[in-house]
Scaffold this motif. Structure first.
Motif, PDB file in Angstrom:
ATOM      1  N   VAL A  19      32.442  44.221  43.780  1.00  0.00           N
ATOM      2  CA  VAL A  19      33.259  43.057  43.447  1.00  0.00           C
ATOM      3  C   VAL A  19      34.740  43.428  43.462  1.00  0.00           C
ATOM      4  O   VAL A  19      35.578  42.708  44.012  1.00  0.00           O
ATOM      5  CB  VAL A  19      32.835  42.471  42.076  1.00  0.00           C
ATOM      6  CG1 VAL A  19      33.856  41.467  41.566  1.00  0.00           C
ATOM      7  CG2 VAL A  19      31.463  41.830  42.175  1.00  0.00           C
ATOM      8  N   CYS A  20      35.096  44.567  42.884  1.00  0.00           N
ATOM      9  CA  CYS A  20      36.494  45.016  42.867  1.00  0.00           C
ATOM     10  C   CYS A  20      37.011  45.270  44.279  1.00  0.00           C
ATOM     11  O   CYS A  20      38.144  44.907  44.606  1.00  0.00           O
ATOM     12  CB  CYS A  20      36.647  46.274  42.014  1.00  0.00           C
ATOM     13  SG  CYS A  20      36.473  45.951  40.252  1.00  0.00           S
ATOM     14  N   MET A  21      36.192  45.859  45.135  1.00  0.00           N
ATOM     15  CA  MET A  21      36.603  46.113  46.512  1.00  0.00           C
ATOM     16  C   MET A  21      36.824  44.801  47.265  1.00  0.00           C
ATOM     17  O   MET A  21      37.787  44.673  48.035  1.00  0.00           O
ATOM     18  CB  MET A  21      35.570  46.982  47.235  1.00  0.00           C
ATOM     19  CG  MET A  21      35.582  48.429  46.769  1.00  0.00           C
ATOM     20  SD  MET A  21      34.310  49.452  47.530  1.00  0.00           S
ATOM     21  CE  MET A  21      34.730  49.336  49.241  1.00  0.00           C
ATOM     22  N   LEU A  22      35.954  43.820  47.044  1.00  0.00           N
ATOM     23  CA  LEU A  22      36.118  42.519  47.688  1.00  0.00           C
ATOM     24  C   LEU A  22      37.403  41.833  47.222  1.00  0.00           C
ATOM     25  O   LEU A  22      38.125  41.245  48.034  1.00  0.00           O
ATOM     26  CB  LEU A  22      34.908  41.627  47.422  1.00  0.00           C
ATOM     27  CG  LEU A  22      33.627  42.000  48.175  1.00  0.00           C
ATOM     28  CD1 LEU A  22      32.471  41.126  47.721  1.00  0.00           C
ATOM     29  CD2 LEU A  22      33.839  41.858  49.673  1.00  0.00           C
ATOM     30  N   VAL A  23      37.698  41.917  45.929  1.00  0.00           N
ATOM     31  CA  VAL A  23      38.926  41.322  45.400  1.00  0.00           C
ATOM     32  C   VAL A  23      40.150  41.997  46.025  1.00  0.00           C
ATOM     33  O   VAL A  23      41.105  41.331  46.436  1.00  0.00           O
ATOM     34  CB  VAL A  23      38.961  41.404  43.857  1.00  0.00           C
ATOM     35  CG1 VAL A  23      40.343  41.073  43.313  1.00  0.00           C
ATOM     36  CG2 VAL A  23      37.916  40.487  43.245  1.00  0.00           C
ATOM     37  N   VAL A  24      40.142  43.322  46.136  1.00  0.00           N
ATOM     38  CA  VAL A  24      41.253  44.054  46.733  1.00  0.00           C
ATOM     39  C   VAL A  24      41.408  43.663  48.207  1.00  0.00           C
ATOM     40  O   VAL A  24      42.524  43.443  48.681  1.00  0.00           O
ATOM     41  CB  VAL A  24      41.061  45.578  46.564  1.00  0.00           C
ATOM     42  CG1 VAL A  24      42.027  46.359  47.432  1.00  0.00           C
ATOM     43  CG2 VAL A  24      41.207  45.979  45.111  1.00  0.00           C
ATOM     44  N   LEU A  25      40.323  43.548  48.943  1.00  0.00           N
ATOM     45  CA  LEU A  25      40.388  43.141  50.352  1.00  0.00           C
ATOM     46  C   LEU A  25      40.954  41.732  50.508  1.00  0.00           C
ATOM     47  O   LEU A  25      41.764  41.477  51.405  1.00  0.00           O
ATOM     48  CB  LEU A  25      39.014  43.245  51.008  1.00  0.00           C
ATOM     49  CG  LEU A  25      38.515  44.660  51.286  1.00  0.00           C
ATOM     50  CD1 LEU A  25      37.083  44.625  51.809  1.00  0.00           C
ATOM     51  CD2 LEU A  25      39.423  45.354  52.279  1.00  0.00           C
ATOM     52  N   VAL A  26      40.554  40.809  49.638  1.00  0.00           N
ATOM     53  CA  VAL A  26      41.080  39.441  49.692  1.00  0.00           C
ATOM     54  C   VAL A  26      42.577  39.448  49.390  1.00  0.00           C
ATOM     55  O   VAL A  26      43.362  38.753  50.053  1.00  0.00           O
ATOM     56  CB  VAL A  26      40.307  38.519  48.716  1.00  0.00           C
ATOM     57  CG1 VAL A  26      41.030  37.200  48.513  1.00  0.00           C
ATOM     58  CG2 VAL A  26      38.897  38.285  49.221  1.00  0.00           C
ATOM     59  N   LEU A  27      43.008  40.242  48.417  1.00  0.00           N
ATOM     60  CA  LEU A  27      44.434  40.339  48.094  1.00  0.00           C
ATOM     61  C   LEU A  27      45.229  40.930  49.257  1.00  0.00           C
ATOM     62  O   LEU A  27      46.318  40.435  49.583  1.00  0.00           O
ATOM     63  CB  LEU A  27      44.646  41.171  46.834  1.00  0.00           C
ATOM     64  CG  LEU A  27      44.203  40.519  45.521  1.00  0.00           C
ATOM     65  CD1 LEU A  27      44.317  41.511  44.369  1.00  0.00           C
ATOM     66  CD2 LEU A  27      45.012  39.266  45.248  1.00  0.00           C
ATOM     67  N   ILE A  28      44.718  41.957  49.885  1.00  0.00           N
ATOM     68  CA  ILE A  28      45.401  42.577  51.029  1.00  0.00           C
ATOM     69  C   ILE A  28      45.496  41.581  52.185  1.00  0.00           C
ATOM     70  O   ILE A  28      46.545  41.441  52.815  1.00  0.00           O
ATOM     71  CB  ILE A  28      44.682  43.874  51.467  1.00  0.00           C
ATOM     72  CG1 ILE A  28      44.905  44.968  50.415  1.00  0.00           C
ATOM     73  CG2 ILE A  28      45.171  44.330  52.836  1.00  0.00           C
ATOM     74  CD1 ILE A  28      44.091  46.216  50.655  1.00  0.00           C
ATOM     75  N   PHE A  29      44.425  40.872  52.468  1.00  0.00           N
ATOM     76  CA  PHE A  29      44.429  39.872  53.532  1.00  0.00           C
ATOM     77  C   PHE A  29      45.429  38.760  53.226  1.00  0.00           C
ATOM     78  O   PHE A  29      46.191  38.341  54.101  1.00  0.00           O
ATOM     79  CB  PHE A  29      43.023  39.292  53.731  1.00  0.00           C
ATOM     80  CG  PHE A  29      42.949  38.240  54.788  1.00  0.00           C
ATOM     81  CD1 PHE A  29      42.978  38.581  56.126  1.00  0.00           C
ATOM     82  CD2 PHE A  29      42.890  36.895  54.445  1.00  0.00           C
ATOM     83  CE1 PHE A  29      42.931  37.608  57.115  1.00  0.00           C
ATOM     84  CE2 PHE A  29      42.846  35.920  55.430  1.00  0.00           C
ATOM     85  CZ  PHE A  29      42.863  36.275  56.762  1.00  0.00           C
ATOM     86  N   SER A  30      45.436  38.272  51.998  1.00  0.00           N
ATOM     87  CA  SER A  30      46.367  37.213  51.593  1.00  0.00           C
ATOM     88  C   SER A  30      47.817  37.673  51.743  1.00  0.00           C
ATOM     89  O   SER A  30      48.674  36.925  52.224  1.00  0.00           O
ATOM     90  CB  SER A  30      46.118  36.793  50.142  1.00  0.00           C
ATOM     91  OG  SER A  30      44.830  36.285  50.004  1.00  0.00           O
TER      92      SER A  30
END
Length: 174
Positions: A19-30
């Motif tokens: 879950v933390c990795m997915l949140v970090v990936l979404v933040l980086i993409f955004s």
């Protein structure tokens, strides 16, 4: 009795890591999307003001295109037509207090003509872009391309004659 796990059961710590990795990936993409939009907006910043300046201070009555050019200064190149339907170019300085340079293009070599001439001298080159430009008051065509030796090249040609003005080649570092 020994406790057994189902084959699809995942320990809770692993769920949190995913879950933390997915949140970090979404933040980086955004952030990437935000950064891209910000850069694209900055590239066209001031175009509206330059268009209005060209229309009010030159013989242009209609604007077809606006581009950027960095030569001896930073210019917005405003292409359009006059009330007599003659094609013209206005070089509007952005950072300096220089005067606007205005030229009717009927006496110039067209972009298609100069591109054809350039192709004959560099048939295997990969053209990146062609831009009208100005250097020391002289209207030029700027060709940006990659030559046969894989060098990034800026070639400048006089708009009036089509003759070569200057070439700048960048070596590739291996």
């Amino acid at each position: 009795m020994e406790k057994r796990f189902l084959p699809f059961t995942v320990p809770s710590w692993l769920k949190w890591v995913i879950v933390c990795m997915l949140v970090v990936l979404v933040l980086i993409f955004s952030y990437g999307v935000f950064l891209y939009n910000s850069i694209q907006e900055d590239k066209t910043k001031g175009f509206t003001q330059s268009k209005q300046t060209a229309l009010s201070e030159t013989a242009l009555t209609k604007v077809n295109d606006i581009q950027r050019f960095h030569g001896d200064g930073f210019y917005h190149v405003v292409s359009g037509s006059t009330k007599d339907n003659k094609e013209a170019i206005a070089f509007v300085p952005v950072d300096d207090e220089k005067d606007i340079s205005f030229f009717l293009t009927e006496q110039f070599v067209t972009e298609d003509e100069i591109t054809t001439k350039w192709r004959k001298t560099c048939s295997d080159c990969q053209l990146v872009k062609t831009t009208p430009g100005i250097n020391k008051g002289i209207p030029l065509w700027e060709f940006t391309y990659i030559d046969n030796d894989n060098r990034y090249v800026f070639a400048y040609f006089y708009m009036e004659t089509g003759k070569s003005y200057e070439k700048i080649r960048f070596k590739t570092v291996n």
